[in-house]
Scaffold this motif. Structure first.
Motif, PDB file in Angstrom:
ATOM      1  N   ASP A 120      58.181  -8.080  66.804  1.00  0.00           N
ATOM      2  CA  ASP A 120      56.694  -8.623  67.447  1.00  0.00           C
ATOM      3  C   ASP A 120      55.671  -8.659  66.118  1.00  0.00           C
ATOM      4  O   ASP A 120      54.649  -9.676  66.298  1.00  0.00           O
ATOM      5  CB  ASP A 120      56.190  -7.537  68.185  1.00  0.00           C
ATOM      6  CG  ASP A 120      56.939  -7.726  69.513  1.00  0.00           C
ATOM      7  OD1 ASP A 120      57.663  -8.624  69.814  1.00  0.00           O
ATOM      8  OD2 ASP A 120      56.778  -6.838  70.497  1.00  0.00           O
ATOM      9  N   LEU A 180      49.981  -3.346  66.705  1.00  0.00           N
ATOM     10  CA  LEU A 180      51.380  -3.091  66.909  1.00  0.00           C
ATOM     11  C   LEU A 180      51.977  -2.284  65.776  1.00  0.00           C
ATOM     12  O   LEU A 180      53.031  -1.474  65.660  1.00  0.00           O
ATOM     13  CB  LEU A 180      52.151  -4.478  66.588  1.00  0.00           C
ATOM     14  CG  LEU A 180      52.134  -5.482  67.829  1.00  0.00           C
ATOM     15  CD1 LEU A 180      52.775  -6.993  67.437  1.00  0.00           C
ATOM     16  CD2 LEU A 180      53.157  -5.078  68.860  1.00  0.00           C
ATOM     17  N   ASP A 223      51.638   1.283  66.640  1.00  0.00           N
ATOM     18  CA  ASP A 223      52.687   1.537  67.643  1.00  0.00           C
ATOM     19  C   ASP A 223      54.041   1.550  66.688  1.00  0.00           C
ATOM     20  O   ASP A 223      54.866   2.780  66.894  1.00  0.00           O
ATOM     21  CB  ASP A 223      52.930   0.343  68.535  1.00  0.00           C
ATOM     22  CG  ASP A 223      51.937   0.399  69.677  1.00  0.00           C
ATOM     23  OD1 ASP A 223      51.209   1.552  69.821  1.00  0.00           O
ATOM     24  OD2 ASP A 223      51.790  -0.581  70.536  1.00  0.00           O
ATOM     25  N   LEU A 224      54.277   0.874  65.813  1.00  0.00           N
ATOM     26  CA  LEU A 224      55.504   0.980  65.025  1.00  0.00           C
ATOM     27  C   LEU A 224      55.655   2.209  64.308  1.00  0.00           C
ATOM     28  O   LEU A 224      56.706   2.824  64.102  1.00  0.00           O
ATOM     29  CB  LEU A 224      55.551  -0.334  64.123  1.00  0.00           C
ATOM     30  CG  LEU A 224      56.589  -0.297  62.964  1.00  0.00           C
ATOM     31  CD1 LEU A 224      58.048  -0.365  63.856  1.00  0.00           C
ATOM     32  CD2 LEU A 224      56.766  -1.752  62.237  1.00  0.00           C
ATOM     33  N   LEU A 236      59.596  -3.952  67.946  1.00  0.00           N
ATOM     34  CA  LEU A 236      58.012  -4.119  67.426  1.00  0.00           C
ATOM     35  C   LEU A 236      58.328  -4.707  66.059  1.00  0.00           C
ATOM     36  O   LEU A 236      57.076  -5.454  65.845  1.00  0.00           O
ATOM     37  CB  LEU A 236      57.560  -2.370  67.111  1.00  0.00           C
ATOM     38  CG  LEU A 236      57.233  -1.945  68.554  1.00  0.00           C
ATOM     39  CD1 LEU A 236      56.886  -0.394  68.360  1.00  0.00           C
ATOM     40  CD2 LEU A 236      55.783  -2.359  69.391  1.00  0.00           C
TER      41      LEU A 236
END
Length: 245
Positions: free
Chosen positions: A71, A113, A116-117, A68
């Protein structure tokens, strides 16, 4: 079979040593530490599996977090590049519109992202806490096992030392006995657990059963050097002044 009454009396000394040796063997086989170690072995295996699972989870989360982060870095790099092109100006209207749309999309992607991280990092903190607890538990179990093994080995050493003292005593007594009497003793001991037993107040000290009237009568009439056996446990009955005959 006949044997000197003194030799028959020595059978009681031999039986006393054999009883002590049998008790030591039983004690060695049934030490509480052995049962506890068996139970701890299962606990240790469970603790190790729990630790491995915790380590695996931490490693998986770290891998997911790195992915992640990569990304996010990729999206940031692309967004920064697009922003630089936008600031440089001189782009055709259609390309400018597409670039602005991509910047907005990248911003949304970056936000997603990063969310999510953040969630992965929170899970990572919990996983690290669980790993620390699993490691502490596993170390505690191993410490308990080590302590039990130390106690077991100390008990083994004490028992083995006593056995080492008893065995020469047995050998000395057995060597002094007539061969045929010793052979009968060993045969009786193999069959019923007692090779010889004192007859005390008409009761066999081997099986603890009182002799019948006919058995007592037969013993009264038997010669002092006659080797007689208990009808119940087959031990050699050693007659003394305590026999009650």
């Amino acid at each position: 079979m006949n044997a000197d009454p003194a030799d028959q009396l020595r059978l009681l000394d031999l039986q006393a040593v054999d009883t002590a040796l049998a008790q030591l063997t039983h004690k060695r086989r049934t030490l509480p530490e052995l049962a506890e170690l068996t139970a701890r072995a299962t606990t240790a295996a469970e603790a190790t599996n729990r630790l491995i699972d915790a380590q695996t989870l931490v490693a998986d989360i770290e891998l997911e977090q790195r992915r992640l982060e990569n990304d996010v870095d990729t999206v940031r790099t692309r967004a920064a590049k697009d922003e630089s092109r936008l600031q440089a100006g001189g782009l055709p209207a259609r390309e400018l519109e597409g670039l602005q749309h991509e910047i907005v999309s990248l911003a949304r992607r970056q936000s997603s992202l990063e969310d999510d991280l953040l969630e992965v990092m929170e899970r990572g903190e919990q996983a690290e806490s669980d790993l620390a607890a699993a490691r502490t538990h596993e170390e505690s179990v191993r410490s308990e096992i080590s302590e039990l093994e130390t106690r077991r080995d100390a008990s083994f050493a004490e028992i083995d030392n006593t056995v080492g003292q008893r065995e020469p005593q047995r050998a000395a007594i057995a060597t002094a006995l007539p061969g045929d009497l010793l052979a009968l003793y060993e045969k009786s001991r193999a069959a019923g657990g007692h090779g010889a037993a004192m007859l005390r107040q008409r009761r066999c000290e081997g099986c603890r059963i009182e002799l019948s009237g006919s058995e007592v009568s037969a013993l009264r009439s038997a010669a002092p050097d006659a080797v007689v056996r208990c009808e119940n446990c087959r031990a050699i009955l050693v007659r003394t002044t305590e026999s009650g005959l």
